[in-house]
Design a protein around this motif. Structure first.
Motif, PDB file in Angstrom:
ATOM      1  N   ILE A 137       0.851  -1.180   0.000  1.00 57.25           N
ATOM      2  CA  ILE A 137       0.000   0.000   0.000  1.00 57.25           C
ATOM      3  C   ILE A 137       0.891   1.234   0.000  1.00 57.25           C
ATOM      4  CG2 ILE A 137      -1.888   1.203   1.153  1.00 57.25           C
ATOM      5  CD1 ILE A 137      -2.525  -1.676   0.177  1.00 57.25           C
ATOM      6  N   ILE A 138       0.678   2.136  -0.955  1.00 54.17           N
ATOM      7  CA  ILE A 138       1.501   3.335  -1.072  1.00 54.17           C
ATOM      8  C   ILE A 138       0.591   4.554  -1.002  1.00 54.17           C
ATOM      9  CG2 ILE A 138       3.180   4.591  -2.476  1.00 54.17           C
ATOM     10  CD1 ILE A 138       3.745   1.882  -3.885  1.00 54.17           C
ATOM     11  N   GLU A 139       0.825   5.408  -0.002  1.00 49.98           N
ATOM     12  CA  GLU A 139       0.080   6.661   0.141  1.00 49.98           C
ATOM     13  C   GLU A 139       0.617   7.680  -0.863  1.00 49.98           C
ATOM     14  OE1 GLU A 139      -1.981  10.038   1.238  1.00 49.98           O
ATOM     15  OE2 GLU A 139      -2.408   7.981   1.846  1.00 49.98           O
ATOM     16  N   VAL A 140      -0.295   8.258  -1.656  1.00 48.32           N
ATOM     17  CA  VAL A 140       0.135   9.226  -2.671  1.00 48.32           C
ATOM     18  C   VAL A 140      -0.471  10.605  -2.454  1.00 48.32           C
ATOM     19  CG1 VAL A 140       0.638   7.488  -4.419  1.00 48.32           C
ATOM     20  CG2 VAL A 140      -1.680   8.418  -4.260  1.00 48.32           C
ATOM     21  N   GLY A 141      -1.119  10.836  -1.302  1.00 49.26           N
ATOM     22  CA  GLY A 141      -1.652  12.150  -0.975  1.00 49.26           C
ATOM     23  C   GLY A 141      -3.144  12.258  -1.145  1.00 49.26           C
ATOM     24  N   ASN A 142      -3.736  13.176  -0.374  1.00 50.29           N
ATOM     25  CA  ASN A 142      -5.176  13.465  -0.441  1.00 50.29           C
ATOM     26  C   ASN A 142      -6.036  12.242  -0.159  1.00 50.29           C
ATOM     27  OD1 ASN A 142      -4.721  16.202  -1.223  1.00 50.29           O
ATOM     28  ND2 ASN A 142      -4.329  15.489  -3.317  1.00 50.29           N
ATOM     29  N   GLY A 143      -5.517  11.312   0.637  1.00 50.13           N
ATOM     30  CA  GLY A 143      -6.280  10.113   0.946  1.00 50.13           C
ATOM     31  C   GLY A 143      -6.271   9.072  -0.148  1.00 50.13           C
ATOM     32  N   ASP A 144      -5.530   9.316  -1.234  1.00 47.94           N
ATOM     33  CA  ASP A 144      -5.453   8.359  -2.339  1.00 47.94           C
ATOM     34  C   ASP A 144      -4.321   7.376  -2.085  1.00 47.94           C
ATOM     35  OD1 ASP A 144      -7.399   9.986  -3.399  1.00 47.94           O
ATOM     36  OD2 ASP A 144      -6.057  10.938  -4.859  1.00 47.94           O
ATOM     37  N   ILE A 145      -4.519   6.136  -2.495  1.00 48.36           N
ATOM     38  CA  ILE A 145      -3.498   5.116  -2.315  1.00 48.36           C
ATOM     39  C   ILE A 145      -3.344   4.300  -3.587  1.00 48.36           C
ATOM     40  CG2 ILE A 145      -3.863   4.893   0.176  1.00 48.36           C
ATOM     41  CD1 ILE A 145      -5.448   2.323  -0.404  1.00 48.36           C
ATOM     42  N   ILE A 146      -2.165   3.728  -3.739  1.00 48.77           N
ATOM     43  CA  ILE A 146      -1.912   2.737  -4.776  1.00 48.77           C
ATOM     44  C   ILE A 146      -1.779   1.386  -4.092  1.00 48.77           C
ATOM     45  CG2 ILE A 146      -0.252   1.904  -6.491  1.00 48.77           C
ATOM     46  CD1 ILE A 146       0.425   4.819  -7.088  1.00 48.77           C
ATOM     47  N   GLU A 173      -1.059  -2.731 -10.315  1.00 51.81           N
ATOM     48  CA  GLU A 173      -1.219  -1.549  -9.483  1.00 51.81           C
ATOM     49  C   GLU A 173      -2.600  -0.942  -9.697  1.00 51.81           C
ATOM     50  OE1 GLU A 173       1.913   1.250  -9.984  1.00 51.81           O
ATOM     51  OE2 GLU A 173       3.335   0.057  -8.815  1.00 51.81           O
ATOM     52  N   THR A 174      -3.271  -0.620  -8.583  1.00 50.10           N
ATOM     53  CA  THR A 174      -4.606  -0.038  -8.635  1.00 50.10           C
ATOM     54  C   THR A 174      -4.612   1.243  -7.824  1.00 50.10           C
ATOM     55  OG1 THR A 174      -5.594  -2.249  -8.776  1.00 50.10           O
ATOM     56  CG2 THR A 174      -7.057  -0.423  -8.178  1.00 50.10           C
ATOM     57  N   LEU A 175      -5.085   2.342  -8.421  1.00 44.64           N
ATOM     58  CA  LEU A 175      -5.221   3.614  -7.709  1.00 44.64           C
ATOM     59  C   LEU A 175      -6.619   3.717  -7.139  1.00 44.64           C
ATOM     60  CD1 LEU A 175      -4.252   6.488  -6.942  1.00 44.64           C
ATOM     61  CD2 LEU A 175      -5.133   7.247  -9.169  1.00 44.64           C
ATOM     62  N   LEU A 176      -6.692   3.945  -5.828  1.00 42.57           N
ATOM     63  CA  LEU A 176      -7.969   4.161  -5.166  1.00 42.57           C
ATOM     64  C   LEU A 176      -7.976   5.561  -4.592  1.00 42.57           C
ATOM     65  CD1 LEU A 176      -8.589   0.802  -3.278  1.00 42.57           C
ATOM     66  CD2 LEU A 176      -9.529   1.529  -5.467  1.00 42.57           C
ATOM     67  N   LYS A 177      -9.022   6.303  -4.862  1.00 48.74           N
ATOM     68  CA  LYS A 177      -9.101   7.698  -4.437  1.00 48.74           C
ATOM     69  C   LYS A 177      -9.997   7.818  -3.216  1.00 48.74           C
ATOM     70  CE  LYS A 177      -9.085  10.914  -7.572  1.00 48.74           C
ATOM     71  NZ  LYS A 177      -7.665  11.271  -7.488  1.00 48.74           N
ATOM     72  N   GLY A 178      -9.499   8.572  -2.216  1.00 46.84           N
ATOM     73  CA  GLY A 178     -10.308   8.920  -1.060  1.00 46.84           C
ATOM     74  C   GLY A 178     -10.749   7.741  -0.227  1.00 46.84           C
ATOM     75  N   VAL A 179      -9.825   6.826   0.097  1.00 49.61           N
ATOM     76  CA  VAL A 179     -10.174   5.688   0.949  1.00 49.61           C
ATOM     77  C   VAL A 179     -10.566   6.194   2.328  1.00 49.61           C
ATOM     78  CG1 VAL A 179      -9.332   3.556   1.976  1.00 49.61           C
ATOM     79  CG2 VAL A 179      -8.636   4.188  -0.340  1.00 49.61           C
ATOM     80  N   GLN A 180     -11.680   5.724   2.838  1.00 48.47           N
ATOM     81  CA  GLN A 180     -12.250   6.261   4.077  1.00 48.47           C
ATOM     82  C   GLN A 180     -11.487   5.797   5.308  1.00 48.47           C
ATOM     83  OE1 GLN A 180     -16.309   5.116   4.770  1.00 48.47           O
ATOM     84  NE2 GLN A 180     -16.683   6.761   6.217  1.00 48.47           N
ATOM     85  N   GLY A 181     -11.312   6.709   6.263  1.00 50.33           N
ATOM     86  CA  GLY A 181     -10.740   6.362   7.554  1.00 50.33           C
ATOM     87  C   GLY A 181     -11.813   5.874   8.499  1.00 50.33           C
TER      88      GLY A 181
END
Length: 258
Positions: A10-19, A26-34
């Motif tokens: 899991i790679i944090e890429v900013g703004n809550g988005d992760i790879i 590789e899959t980019l997920l945007k705004g994963v909820q806390g």
């Protein structure tokens, strides 16, 4: 929360988005909820509190670089709680869910023994987790374990802000996760914990203790650290749960009359 395959990076890429990197994909997920919304819903009076029922704490301000250890699988409880967790863990701050005020930034990494299994089956399983309040709750798929066995927990820092987190069963199968996130650069708080939600009475907990053994901590230069554990209990104990420190390398957590 989001379940990812064991072995994922899991790679944090900013703004809550992760790879999520898994099986050469590789899959980019945007705004994963806390987990903040969930925690807020569970804010309750101390007289109704469930959550961290017994635990030990150790602080190493310079930052821990590795936390290894075993925790035993106790007998299954008579009745099934919503979820019972047993784990070793590392956090960036000393924060206990629900009881303490929310910190501005929070994370925990943890190999976790849980009951029941994900589908509600009355049995034990192991997953690895990475949890924050603001941007992500990630867990691996589960592997199965049986009472009387033990789980090997492994949290090892592999880079400036990289951690390998794994729970391994006696067969050598691992629920493993690698996380890269700037907030993981310093993890100074270590725990051995019993956490339960929906433990209505003593029949929802095991009757024999769980044993944390061969606990071994290293600093960020791979030098051994001897922890001085501090024991704590819930403000609303259900069955006189307690954490007993036997040595820097051993802790027992007791349930109902265990």
């Amino acid at each position: 929360s989001l379940t990812v395959p064991s072995g994922s990076h899991i790679i944090e890429v900013g703004n809550g988005d992760i790879i999520i990197s898994s099986d050469n994909t590789e899959t980019l997920l945007k705004g994963v909820q806390g987990c903040k919304d969930y925690i807020r819903k569970r804010h309750v009076a101390q007289s109704d509190y469930d959550g961290w029922l017994a635990y030990t704490t150790f602080n190493y301000p310079q930052g821990i670089g590795q936390f290894l250890g075993y925790f035993s699988v106790p007998p299954s409880p008579q009745n099934t709680p919503d979820r019972l967790y047993i784990f070793t863990g590392l956090q960036n701050v000393d924060w206990i869910p629900i009881v303490d005020p929310e910190p501005p930034i929070f994370d925990i990494i943890q190999p976790v023994l849980q009951y029941p299994q994900d589908d509600g089956t009355a049995g034990w399983s192991v997953k690895s987790w990475y949890v924050t309040l603001d941007s992500r709750v990630l867990q691996t798929s589960e592997i199965f374990v049986n009472p009387g066995e033990r789980v090997f927990g492994n949290m090892t820092k592999t880079g400036a802000s990289d951690w390998y987190i794994a729970g391994v069963n006696v067969g050598g199968n691992a629920a493993a996760l690698t996380v890269t996130d700037d907030r993981l650069s310093i993890q100074p708080w270590a725990y051995n914990t019993l956490e339960c939600y929906g433990c209505v009475d003593c029949t929802y907990e095991p009757t024999s203790p769980t044993h944390f053994t061969a606990l071994a901590l290293m600093d960020q230069s791979n030098n051994p650290v001897s922890p001085v554990w501090t024991s704590s209990v819930s403000p609303n104990p259900i069955c006189n749960e307690k954490a007993v420190v036997l040595s820097p390398a051993a802790v027992d957590i007791y349930f109902n009359n265990s």
